[in-house]
Scaffold this active site. Structure first.
Site, short mmCIF file in Angstrom:
data_model
loop_
_atom_site.label_atom_id
_atom_site.label_comp_id
_atom_site.label_asym_id
_atom_site.label_seq_id
_atom_site.Cartn_x
_atom_site.Cartn_y
_atom_site.Cartn_z
N LYS A 160 0.86 -1.20 0.00
CA LYS A 160 0.00 0.00 0.00
C LYS A 160 0.89 1.24 0.00
O LYS A 160 0.66 2.17 -0.78
CB LYS A 160 -0.88 0.00 1.26
N ASN A 161 1.93 1.24 0.84
CA ASN A 161 2.72 2.46 1.02
C ASN A 161 3.69 2.72 -0.12
O ASN A 161 4.35 3.76 -0.14
CB ASN A 161 3.45 2.41 2.36
N ARG B 237 0.48 14.19 12.90
CA ARG B 237 0.94 14.08 11.51
C ARG B 237 1.22 15.45 10.89
O ARG B 237 0.64 15.85 9.89
CB ARG B 237 -0.08 13.32 10.66
N ARG C 294 -8.44 -0.41 4.97
CA ARG C 294 -7.54 0.57 4.34
C ARG C 294 -6.26 -0.12 3.85
O ARG C 294 -5.63 0.34 2.91
CB ARG C 294 -7.15 1.66 5.33
N CYS D 118 -4.44 12.09 12.53
CA CYS D 118 -5.22 10.85 12.45
C CYS D 118 -5.11 10.16 13.82
O CYS D 118 -4.57 10.73 14.77
CB CYS D 118 -4.68 9.95 11.34
N ASP E 266 5.14 0.46 12.09
CA ASP E 266 3.89 -0.17 11.65
C ASP E 266 3.71 -1.59 12.19
O ASP E 266 2.63 -2.16 12.08
CB ASP E 266 3.82 -0.20 10.11
C1 EPZ Z 1 4.63 6.77 6.21
O1 EPZ Z 1 3.89 7.81 6.84
C2 EPZ Z 1 3.70 5.57 6.15
N1 EPZ Z 1 2.52 5.89 5.36
C3 EPZ Z 1 3.29 5.17 7.57
O2 EPZ Z 1 2.48 4.00 7.47
C4 EPZ Z 1 4.56 4.83 8.36
O3 EPZ Z 1 4.20 4.51 9.68
C5 EPZ Z 1 5.49 6.05 8.35
O4 EPZ Z 1 5.78 6.43 6.98
C6 EPZ Z 1 6.81 5.77 9.05
O5 EPZ Z 1 7.44 4.69 8.44
C7 EPZ Z 1 2.60 5.87 4.01
O6 EPZ Z 1 3.65 5.64 3.44
C8 EPZ Z 1 1.34 6.17 3.25
P1 EPZ Z 1 6.78 10.15 8.26
P2 EPZ Z 1 4.46 9.33 6.84
O7 EPZ Z 1 6.63 11.41 7.51
O8 EPZ Z 1 5.14 9.61 5.56
C9 EPZ Z 1 6.97 13.35 11.76
C10 EPZ Z 1 0.61 2.64 7.86
O9 EPZ Z 1 0.18 2.09 8.89
N2 EPZ Z 1 6.84 14.37 10.70
O10 EPZ Z 1 8.01 9.33 8.07
O11 EPZ Z 1 3.38 10.23 7.29
C11 EPZ Z 1 5.67 12.60 11.99
O12 EPZ Z 1 4.83 13.32 12.88
C12 EPZ Z 1 1.11 4.06 7.93
O13 EPZ Z 1 0.69 2.09 6.74
C13 EPZ Z 1 6.98 15.71 11.05
O14 EPZ Z 1 7.21 16.06 12.20
O15 EPZ Z 1 5.54 9.20 8.01
C14 EPZ Z 1 6.12 11.31 12.59
O16 EPZ Z 1 6.37 11.51 13.97
C15 EPZ Z 1 0.97 4.69 9.30
N3 EPZ Z 1 6.84 16.66 10.08
C16 EPZ Z 1 7.46 11.04 11.89
O17 EPZ Z 1 7.87 12.30 11.34
C17 EPZ Z 1 6.56 16.32 8.78
O18 EPZ Z 1 6.47 17.24 7.93
C18 EPZ Z 1 7.37 10.01 10.79
O19 EPZ Z 1 6.55 10.51 9.80
C19 EPZ Z 1 6.42 14.95 8.45
C20 EPZ Z 1 6.56 13.99 9.42
#
Ligand code: EPZ
Length: 430
Positions: A22-23, A121, A397, A116, A305
């Protein structure tokens, strides 16, 4: 709302084919908007998040057909740069369209996707990176109005955190920008590499090496075919189902290397792991051993995850396990539901201390989020008696044919849609 009823205590044995990621599919489908042509994306799982992404592509003027796990996207005549709020809010990761829409139009009007179940996020890293391309962003009342007169210019970005989504958005914006873009401290997840591989097949010039990514902008991208990588989280989910039911399961069509941070934890818990070509076979012990400590990290560390799923394994392991969630600030919502099933868990901030019990008991529990729903289902597989997991829209999802695959492995699981539940309630009350 649909619910899943699980009659626990059955041993899972057999083989299951892993779905596409999915990701990986989500950013690759968003990338199709950058390409003024036709793309075929294979190995796409049938999921509600994929449907939400297709709805956004159609709202931007793309022709999209989803048939037999292949999504064909024709963006030749696509025109839009505004994404309706209701479509942005259907799926939190819709922010991934920002880089693609800006890359194609130099203009984007989208609403902030918001938080969420697992955390706020924020998108500050996405926003600051887009501004480095010369994009002017006006944020008012939750709407991002983004403009870049004269087109995006290549830049150098160092991420304060290796954000997956921010890295993907920068790659999408840079692919057709004028000049070269470098990303330092980039995310290294396999899904990021898969996006780069797809774009390179379309004529992009992207080079990933460890935490550094270089993108040399090209004038135009051409349509291509691509098969999405297997879903490493779904693969580990089926392995967890075997581990917690004393079973033996082989997951096929996977990339073992994508689970480098996870397989040693299965072995620490007493599972036997055999790696074959594109397959992993897990044989569970009679009772799992405790986990000394799991600490979630960006790839290649232990993935956030899988934290909920391994919390479930720890609930029935022999001894006390420590689990630390470093990535998201609100990702223990499955804990109160597991406690309803007899688990012994204490949480303090980002730390959960799990004292293993011999067996959980079936209960009526509510899915808190996508991976939390799996944690509860896996708990139900091992529990004594019957478990009902509600709010299955979370599960839908990210998991295709989940209950079918579990039953093919020997589980006893069935889905009840809301109207069925109402009917059976009326029958019992009549
Ligand atoms: C991706 O989310 C995945 N989703 C998530 O999978 C996964 O848990 C996550 O990466 C971490 O591996 C998809 O790929 C669609 P991040 P993403 O930006 O991109 C902080 C699932 O269950 N952050 O790496 O949103 C954020 O708050 C989902 O399939 C900022 O602070 O993850 C978090 O603490 C859940 N500012 C950390 O970074 C930003 O601008 C990781 O977020 C962006 C992120």
């Amino acid at each position: 709302m649909a619910s899943l009823t699980i009659n626990g205590g059955r041993i899972l044995n057999g083989e299951v084919i892993c779905q596409g990621s999915k990701n990986s599919a989500l950013p690759i489908l968003a990338a199709c908007y950058l390409i003024k042509g036709k793309c075929e994306i294979h190995n796409c799982p049938r999921l509600s998040d994929i449907d939400a992404t297709i709805n956004i592509l159609r709202s931007l003027g793309c022709d999209v057909v989803f048939l037999n796990n292949t999504v064909t996207v024709d963006s030749t005549k696509a025109f839009g740069y505004e994404i309706p709020e209701e479509l942005m809010h259907e799926m939190r990761s819709s922010i991934i369209f920002l880089g693609a829409v800006l890359g194609r139009n130099g203009r984007a009007v989208i609403s902030t996707p918001g938080g969420c179940e697992i955390g706020l996020r924020p998108i500050d890293l996405h926003i600051s990176a887009m501004k480095k391309f010369g994009v002017i962003i006006n944020e008012e009342h939750g709407v991002l109005d983004c403009k870049c007169e004269g087109g995006l210019k290549g830049t150098a970005v160092t991420l304060s955190f290796p954000s997956v989504g921010a890295t993907e958005n920068i790659i999408l914006a840079a692919a057709t920008a004028e000049g070269t873009t470098t990303i330092l401290n980039a995310a290294r997840e396999p899904e990021v590499t898969d996006l780069a591989d797809f774009l390179n097949a379309c004529g992009a010039k992207i080079h990933c090496s460890a935490g550094a990514i270089t993108i040399t902008g090209v004038k135009e991208l051409r349509g291509a075919s691509h098969s999405v990588i297997p879903d490493r989280i779904v693969c580990a989910t089926y392995l967890c189902a075997a581990a917690v039911t004393r079973g033996e399961v082989t997951v096929k069509d996977i990339v073992p290397a994508h689970l480098g941070g996870v397989l040693p934890v299965f072995e620490e818990m007493g599972c036997d792991i055999k790696l074959l070509h594109r397959q992993i076979k897990l044989t569970a012990p009679v009772r799992l051993k405790r986990i000394d400590k799991i600490s979630t990290q960006p790839y290649p560390g232990f993935p956030t995850d899988l934290q909920a799923l391994f919390t479930t394994l720890a609930c029935v392991a022999n001894g006390t396990s420590v689990i630390v969630e470093n990535i998201f600030e609100c990702r223990f919502k499955h804990v109160p539901e597991l406690i309803k099933m007899g688990a012994c868990i204490k949480t303090e901030g980002r730390v959960a201390v799990v004292e293993g019990v011999p067996r959980l008991c079936g209960a009526n529990v509510n899915s808190p989020d996508l991976r939390g729903s799996c944690a509860l289902i896996i708990a139900g597989l091992s529990a004594k008696g019957t478990t009902t997991v509600n709010k299955l829209y979370h599960l839908d999802r990210g998991y295709a044919e989940f209950e079918k695959n579990l039953n093919d492995l020997g589980a006893d699981v069935y889905r009840t849609e809301e109207d069925d539940a109402k009917k059976s309630e009326q029958q019992t009350n009549s």
